[in-house]
Design a protein around this motif. Sequence first.
Motif, PDB file in Angstrom:
ATOM      1  N   ASP A  11     100.980  68.971  32.108  1.00 54.69           N
ATOM      2  CA  ASP A  11      99.840  68.339  31.450  1.00 54.69           C
ATOM      3  C   ASP A  11      98.807  69.414  31.141  1.00 54.69           C
ATOM      4  OD1 ASP A  11     100.536  65.751  31.179  1.00 54.69           O
ATOM      5  OD2 ASP A  11      99.030  64.944  32.551  1.00 54.69           O
ATOM      6  N   THR A  13      95.797  70.142  31.475  1.00 55.27           N
ATOM      7  CA  THR A  13      94.487  69.921  32.101  1.00 55.27           C
ATOM      8  C   THR A  13      93.813  71.262  32.363  1.00 55.27           C
ATOM      9  OG1 THR A  13      95.506  69.942  34.277  1.00 55.27           O
ATOM     10  CG2 THR A  13      95.207  67.799  33.255  1.00 55.27           C
ATOM     11  N   SER A  14      92.504  71.201  32.614  1.00 58.12           N
ATOM     12  CA  SER A  14      91.763  72.456  32.702  1.00 58.12           C
ATOM     13  C   SER A  14      92.193  73.319  33.886  1.00 58.12           C
ATOM     14  CB  SER A  14      90.265  72.178  32.760  1.00 58.12           C
ATOM     15  OG  SER A  14      89.992  71.317  33.829  1.00 58.12           O
ATOM     16  N   ARG A  19      96.156  75.989  39.428  1.00 53.44           N
ATOM     17  CA  ARG A  19      96.911  75.244  40.442  1.00 53.44           C
ATOM     18  C   ARG A  19      98.283  75.869  40.648  1.00 53.44           C
ATOM     19  NH1 ARG A  19      94.260  69.927  38.313  1.00 53.44           N
ATOM     20  NH2 ARG A  19      92.909  69.501  40.087  1.00 53.44           N
ATOM     21  N   ASP A  70     100.281  67.733  38.064  1.00 53.41           N
ATOM     22  CA  ASP A  70     100.239  68.020  36.633  1.00 53.41           C
ATOM     23  C   ASP A  70     101.587  68.418  36.032  1.00 53.41           C
ATOM     24  OD1 ASP A  70      97.495  67.607  36.329  1.00 53.41           O
ATOM     25  OD2 ASP A  70      97.040  69.616  37.046  1.00 53.41           O
TER      26      ASP A  70
ATOM     27  N   GLU B 119      91.462  73.410  46.690  1.00 51.98           N
ATOM     28  CA  GLU B 119      92.731  73.359  45.961  1.00 51.98           C
ATOM     29  C   GLU B 119      93.963  73.288  46.872  1.00 51.98           C
ATOM     30  OE1 GLU B 119      93.507  72.821  42.848  1.00 51.98           O
ATOM     31  OE2 GLU B 119      95.600  73.032  43.426  1.00 51.98           O
ATOM     32  N   TYR B 124      95.432  66.283  44.954  1.00 50.65           N
ATOM     33  CA  TYR B 124      94.958  66.488  43.590  1.00 50.65           C
ATOM     34  C   TYR B 124      93.437  66.463  43.611  1.00 50.65           C
ATOM     35  CZ  TYR B 124      95.358  66.474  38.508  1.00 50.65           C
ATOM     36  OH  TYR B 124      95.313  66.829  37.184  1.00 50.65           O
ATOM     37  N   LYS B 129      84.149  65.047  33.711  1.00 51.14           N
ATOM     38  CA  LYS B 129      83.335  65.645  32.654  1.00 51.14           C
ATOM     39  C   LYS B 129      82.816  64.615  31.676  1.00 51.14           C
ATOM     40  CE  LYS B 129      85.340  70.220  32.877  1.00 51.14           C
ATOM     41  NZ  LYS B 129      86.442  71.065  32.464  1.00 51.14           N
ATOM     42  N   ARG B 178     101.969  60.533  33.175  1.00 57.21           N
ATOM     43  CA  ARG B 178     103.198  61.103  32.639  1.00 57.21           C
ATOM     44  C   ARG B 178     103.920  61.962  33.665  1.00 57.21           C
ATOM     45  NH1 ARG B 178      99.330  61.901  28.386  1.00 57.21           N
ATOM     46  NH2 ARG B 178      98.778  63.814  29.441  1.00 57.21           N
ATOM     47  N   THR B 179     103.124  62.562  34.547  1.00 56.17           N
ATOM     48  CA  THR B 179     103.710  63.617  35.360  1.00 56.17           C
ATOM     49  C   THR B 179     103.952  63.225  36.810  1.00 56.17           C
ATOM     50  OG1 THR B 179     101.475  64.381  35.691  1.00 56.17           O
ATOM     51  CG2 THR B 179     102.769  65.488  33.994  1.00 56.17           C
ATOM     52  N   TYR B 180     103.351  62.142  37.304  1.00 56.20           N
ATOM     53  CA  TYR B 180     103.431  61.854  38.732  1.00 56.20           C
ATOM     54  C   TYR B 180     104.253  60.597  38.993  1.00 56.20           C
ATOM     55  CZ  TYR B 180     101.838  60.514  43.401  1.00 56.20           C
ATOM     56  OH  TYR B 180     101.788  60.134  44.718  1.00 56.20           O
TER      57      TYR B 180
END
Lengths: 165, 538
Positions: A11, A13-14, A19, A70, B119, B124, B129, B178-180
């Motif tokens: 994905d 993402t920023s 990551r 992601d 992180e 996650y 924003k 979509r990804t998880y």
Amino acid sequence: MRKKVFQLLVDNTSGVLSRISGLFSRRGYNIESITAGVTADPRFTRITIVASGDDEILDQIEKQVAKLVDVRDIKELAPQNSVYRELALIKVRTNQNERQGVIAIADIFRAKIIDVASDSLIVELTGNQDKIDAFINLLEGYEILELARTGIAGLGRGTENVTYL
Amino acid sequence: MIGADAIVKCLEEEGVEYVFGYPGVAICPFYNSILDSDIRTILIRTEQNAAHAASGLARVSGKVGVCAVTSGPGATNVITGIATAFADSIPLVCITGQVNSELLGSDVFQEADITGAVESFVKYSYLVKDAAEIPRIFKEAFHIASTGRKGPVLIDVPIDIQNAEVKKFAYPETISMRTYKPTVKGNMVQIKKVAAELEKAKRPIICAGGGVLLSDGEKELLAFAQKHEIPVVSTMMGIGVVPTRHPLYFGMVGNNGKPYANRAMNESDLLIMVGARVADRAVSQPDLITNNKVLIHIDVDPAEIGKNVGPTIPLVGDAKHIFEDLLALEFSCEHKKWLEILNTYKESMVPRRNPNPDYVDPAAFITLLSEKMQEDGIYVADVGQNQIWSCGYHIVKQGKFLTSGGMGTMGYSIPAAMGAKLADKEKQVIAVCGDGSFQMSMMELATMRQHGIAVKIIVLKNNYLGMVREYQHYTYKDNYSVVDLSGSPDLEKLSSAYDMKFLRLENMAKAQETLDEFLREDESVLLECIIDPMDLVK
């Protein structure tokens, strides 16, 4: 120790690159190169990672990367059914007498001369890593002033293993 | 409606009852909006404990624990709590206030890059924003935290986003990520392989980890074990999967576990490792659990399988579902002698202690305490010698045993017990800590008093950081360094300062009546037990 090329679809993402690279550094995995760029669908980024380690580590890399929220897809780009390309820009010091020699080597490798100055020139070369390494070796007699390599980008051959968006 | 209202609405949609936290300017819009909600706020006395309290609540309720703190130091203080939850796969959503998004990256007052800092300890994280994204982000965050291998998710919300106008609020009913997509259901081919191996096995055993509790799969595991009379051992995080005195339970494994549990696991010819990381404290020599045996590793996280040991049969999926499927398969598994052998180990390999009669014997005391506790009481162990004694001598009946297993975070028990109590006020909740770990969380006595949280606290007092002292005893020949706890407060006076009931037990003579008094009412009590400073867990 063995090298493996992974292709990721993630994905866009920023934080996604940090990551992935953070995962490699904190678990002590070796990353040889990483390239990233947006795909035809701007929601996704394609990343090619060259990693090295023993089989267990490479297996862990695949699983740990797959676990990141992601990451949509990760697969190995095995050499027998994939193509890899890397771009290198090489600035070589050349005086009047040396210039033709470098151009001759560049011609053999189908590289391009993209900048010429009175005392240097820049060669652009695309190929797999072995080809670029071979080219650099041939420049041994010359002084390489600066070298920029992109790391490889790769795709699997044919339509069998395509991940559709 | 502003962003902060939207956040509160999301929490309501998720059925959140409590938010643990500590305000600061950057999270003030949220704490202002929550006044209009039925969600209760608990003012914790330091941010780390907000995450621990949310963890205790999550582990008892099975829901996602929520905490909300301010930017900068508020956010960095909560990291240890997040890391503790991450190590034990506890589902949390942590909301952090953040400085104005236009100032991000300019090192202004109380700015910390919290998404970057956590992180490696979160499943996650999000930096919001656009206030319009709040419903989607919260829906995803709760989903990620509570599915697959559970864990903490952090949402960082700049103050201008909290104050931004949200035109319409619609909480998504479904998730479209979509990804998880975690695997829950086990592969039937693999499950049938397990059954086929069990038919051949002469010495099968199950090692249950914390993942079984997280998947709510205790009943299914026990039913399966009973059906085929398979003995069960557990890791520290798996204590309570099977009641301690169940005839099929053979104790905790690992270097702090029961010798007969380790022997049972090592001598088995088929080991089902379920919901466990196979980390160093539980399995110090991974080859002992792979040599000459069939190793079946069940975990919802595929990356756990093969990380520390290579299994014969990898089986990805949720423990509850997999044991349901295993239960439905009919096959025979004959191994009568194996249980007899294990029972002789259990009888003959009892560790002998020589308690000093002048002090409270933690082993006898903890056993007595668990006998007197309510059937479904919740026991929260801290970290240190107290934790090892608790693991060794607490008897789980129908209740829960909570502790910080993966990270080993001192100070976990009191805030976690508060969260546990709020999750189920009917239950008896007891935090057992040492005098070191107590002083790491004693500021929370105020929180307990303020919000009327009736947690009972036991301090096993030996005036030392006992676990480290024990290590220095063995490794550095009694050259003690920085483990003396002189200067600790008088706990009776401290209790009185917090207007809290206090009891002291100096030896085992009055243990019965003191414990009866301690447990009688549903109220906060602090019980100080004087332990021989030289007592050892081994």
